[in-house]
Scaffold this motif. Sequence first.
Motif, PDB file in Angstrom:
ATOM      1  N   ARG A   1       0.839  -1.212   0.000  1.00 35.04           N
ATOM      2  CA  ARG A   1       0.000   0.000   0.000  1.00 35.04           C
ATOM      3  C   ARG A   1       0.870   1.258   0.000  1.00 35.04           C
ATOM      4  O   ARG A   1       0.594   2.210  -0.726  1.00 35.04           O
ATOM      5  CB  ARG A   1      -0.929   0.017   1.206  1.00 35.04           C
ATOM      6  CG  ARG A   1      -2.069  -0.964   1.098  1.00 35.04           C
ATOM      7  CD  ARG A   1      -2.940  -0.934   2.308  1.00 35.04           C
ATOM      8  NE  ARG A   1      -4.037   0.009   2.079  1.00 35.04           N
ATOM      9  CZ  ARG A   1      -5.004   0.230   2.939  1.00 35.04           C
ATOM     10  NH1 ARG A   1      -5.016  -0.385   4.117  1.00 35.04           N
ATOM     11  NH2 ARG A   1      -5.971   1.063   2.652  1.00 35.04           N
ATOM     12  N   ARG A   2       1.919   1.260   0.819  1.00 39.81           N
ATOM     13  CA  ARG A   2       2.831   2.419   0.870  1.00 39.81           C
ATOM     14  C   ARG A   2       3.528   2.631  -0.475  1.00 39.81           C
ATOM     15  O   ARG A   2       3.627   3.751  -0.969  1.00 39.81           O
ATOM     16  CB  ARG A   2       3.887   2.229   1.957  1.00 39.81           C
ATOM     17  CG  ARG A   2       3.441   2.544   3.347  1.00 39.81           C
ATOM     18  CD  ARG A   2       4.603   2.607   4.333  1.00 39.81           C
ATOM     19  NE  ARG A   2       5.591   1.553   4.171  1.00 39.81           N
ATOM     20  CZ  ARG A   2       5.532   0.349   4.740  1.00 39.81           C
ATOM     21  NH1 ARG A   2       4.507   0.045   5.514  1.00 39.81           N
ATOM     22  NH2 ARG A   2       6.480  -0.536   4.541  1.00 39.81           N
TER      23      ARG A   2
ATOM     24  N   LEU B   1       2.588   1.573  -3.433  1.00 35.63           N
ATOM     25  CA  LEU B   1       1.608   1.978  -4.446  1.00 35.63           C
ATOM     26  C   LEU B   1       1.252   3.452  -4.280  1.00 35.63           C
ATOM     27  O   LEU B   1       1.185   4.192  -5.266  1.00 35.63           O
ATOM     28  CB  LEU B   1       0.357   1.107  -4.352  1.00 35.63           C
ATOM     29  CG  LEU B   1      -0.755   1.390  -5.361  1.00 35.63           C
ATOM     30  CD1 LEU B   1      -0.255   1.240  -6.795  1.00 35.63           C
ATOM     31  CD2 LEU B   1      -1.938   0.474  -5.106  1.00 35.63           C
ATOM     32  N   ALA B   2       1.059   3.891  -3.052  1.00 35.09           N
ATOM     33  CA  ALA B   2       0.734   5.297  -2.797  1.00 35.09           C
ATOM     34  C   ALA B   2       1.859   6.219  -3.253  1.00 35.09           C
ATOM     35  O   ALA B   2       1.613   7.330  -3.734  1.00 35.09           O
ATOM     36  CB  ALA B   2       0.444   5.507  -1.319  1.00 35.09           C
TER      37      ALA B   2
ATOM     38  N   GLU C   1       0.150   6.910 -12.914  1.00 36.13           N
ATOM     39  CA  GLU C   1      -1.262   6.502 -12.853  1.00 36.13           C
ATOM     40  C   GLU C   1      -1.456   5.395 -13.883  1.00 36.13           C
ATOM     41  O   GLU C   1      -0.852   5.410 -14.945  1.00 36.13           O
ATOM     42  CB  GLU C   1      -2.177   7.684 -13.187  1.00 36.13           C
ATOM     43  CG  GLU C   1      -2.320   8.680 -12.054  1.00 36.13           C
ATOM     44  CD  GLU C   1      -2.908   8.061 -10.780  1.00 36.13           C
ATOM     45  OE1 GLU C   1      -3.824   7.216 -10.860  1.00 36.13           O
ATOM     46  OE2 GLU C   1      -2.430   8.423  -9.700  1.00 36.13           O
TER      47      GLU C   1
ATOM     48  N   GLU D   1      -5.940  -0.581  -5.089  1.00 39.84           N
ATOM     49  CA  GLU D   1      -6.091   0.092  -3.797  1.00 39.84           C
ATOM     50  C   GLU D   1      -7.276  -0.474  -3.015  1.00 39.84           C
ATOM     51  O   GLU D   1      -7.177  -0.710  -1.805  1.00 39.84           O
ATOM     52  CB  GLU D   1      -6.245   1.598  -4.001  1.00 39.84           C
ATOM     53  CG  GLU D   1      -4.956   2.245  -4.480  1.00 39.84           C
ATOM     54  CD  GLU D   1      -5.132   3.671  -4.964  1.00 39.84           C
ATOM     55  OE1 GLU D   1      -6.275   4.104  -5.216  1.00 39.84           O
ATOM     56  OE2 GLU D   1      -4.098   4.365  -5.095  1.00 39.84           O
ATOM     57  N   ASP D   2      -8.402  -0.712  -3.698  1.00 40.55           N
ATOM     58  CA  ASP D   2      -9.585  -1.273  -3.037  1.00 40.55           C
ATOM     59  C   ASP D   2      -9.316  -2.677  -2.498  1.00 40.55           C
ATOM     60  O   ASP D   2      -9.720  -3.014  -1.381  1.00 40.55           O
ATOM     61  CB  ASP D   2     -10.777  -1.316  -3.990  1.00 40.55           C
ATOM     62  CG  ASP D   2     -11.339   0.058  -4.319  1.00 40.55           C
ATOM     63  OD1 ASP D   2     -10.977   1.043  -3.635  1.00 40.55           O
ATOM     64  OD2 ASP D   2     -12.139   0.140  -5.274  1.00 40.55           O
TER      65      ASP D   2
ATOM     66  N   LEU E   1      -6.382  -4.023  -1.777  1.00 42.52           N
ATOM     67  CA  LEU E   1      -5.424  -3.958  -0.669  1.00 42.52           C
ATOM     68  C   LEU E   1      -6.134  -3.548   0.620  1.00 42.52           C
ATOM     69  O   LEU E   1      -5.839  -4.080   1.697  1.00 42.52           O
ATOM     70  CB  LEU E   1      -4.282  -2.996  -0.993  1.00 42.52           C
ATOM     71  CG  LEU E   1      -3.245  -3.550  -1.957  1.00 42.52           C
ATOM     72  CD1 LEU E   1      -2.342  -2.444  -2.483  1.00 42.52           C
ATOM     73  CD2 LEU E   1      -2.427  -4.653  -1.279  1.00 42.52           C
ATOM     74  N   ALA E   2      -7.086  -2.632   0.511  1.00 40.00           N
ATOM     75  CA  ALA E   2      -7.878  -2.242   1.682  1.00 40.00           C
ATOM     76  C   ALA E   2      -8.688  -3.442   2.191  1.00 40.00           C
ATOM     77  O   ALA E   2      -8.799  -3.661   3.404  1.00 40.00           O
ATOM     78  CB  ALA E   2      -8.792  -1.072   1.347  1.00 40.00           C
TER      79      ALA E   2
ATOM     80  N   ARG F   1      -5.458   1.137 -11.048  1.00 40.37           N
ATOM     81  CA  ARG F   1      -4.880   1.509  -9.752  1.00 40.37           C
ATOM     82  C   ARG F   1      -5.946   1.473  -8.646  1.00 40.37           C
ATOM     83  O   ARG F   1      -5.702   0.992  -7.546  1.00 40.37           O
ATOM     84  CB  ARG F   1      -4.239   2.883  -9.837  1.00 40.37           C
ATOM     85  CG  ARG F   1      -3.510   3.285  -8.582  1.00 40.37           C
ATOM     86  CD  ARG F   1      -2.899   4.683  -8.717  1.00 40.37           C
ATOM     87  NE  ARG F   1      -2.023   4.930  -7.617  1.00 40.37           N
ATOM     88  CZ  ARG F   1      -0.754   5.255  -7.712  1.00 40.37           C
ATOM     89  NH1 ARG F   1      -0.201   5.406  -8.900  1.00 40.37           N
ATOM     90  NH2 ARG F   1      -0.018   5.448  -6.643  1.00 40.37           N
ATOM     91  N   GLY F   2      -7.121   1.975  -8.926  1.00 44.43           N
ATOM     92  CA  GLY F   2      -8.205   1.988  -7.947  1.00 44.43           C
ATOM     93  C   GLY F   2      -8.603   0.593  -7.499  1.00 44.43           C
ATOM     94  O   GLY F   2      -8.904   0.368  -6.319  1.00 44.43           O
TER      95      GLY F   2
ATOM     96  N   ILE G   1      -5.347  -7.860  -7.472  1.00 48.46           N
ATOM     97  CA  ILE G   1      -4.210  -6.945  -7.291  1.00 48.46           C
ATOM     98  C   ILE G   1      -3.131  -7.235  -8.322  1.00 48.46           C
ATOM     99  O   ILE G   1      -2.607  -6.314  -8.956  1.00 48.46           O
ATOM    100  CB  ILE G   1      -3.649  -7.059  -5.859  1.00 48.46           C
ATOM    101  CG1 ILE G   1      -4.670  -6.544  -4.840  1.00 48.46           C
ATOM    102  CG2 ILE G   1      -2.328  -6.295  -5.727  1.00 48.46           C
ATOM    103  CD1 ILE G   1      -4.373  -6.944  -3.413  1.00 48.46           C
TER     104      ILE G   1
END
Length: 104
Positions: free
Chosen positions: A30-31, A33-34, A39, A47-48, A50-51, A43-44, A74
Amino acid sequence: MLRSVGQTRVAGSGEDPRVTELRTAVSRLRRELAGHPAEFPDRGIAEDELAALDAMAASGAPEIPRLRRSLLLIAGAIGSVSALASALRDVRVAVDLFGEPLRR
């Protein structure tokens, strides 16, 4: 150390070490990727998912089929971003610690 159904728990913590490994690997990805400047279309999704992995790990009892589904999403979303390959591999290794889902 306490033994329980093929896993070792750290005495006093009560947390399955596989969960700890998963949380660590997800946090790292997550870190990274952030902090990745590019872009890309999915990507979204990454992120979803991983959350979702983070939430499953936080619950302490992740469902293996759901872990594997999130990992596939992912990997599909960021698989071509070579800068994230090492962190993605760590997530895969952490998911693999949970073994195969039970077959019906």
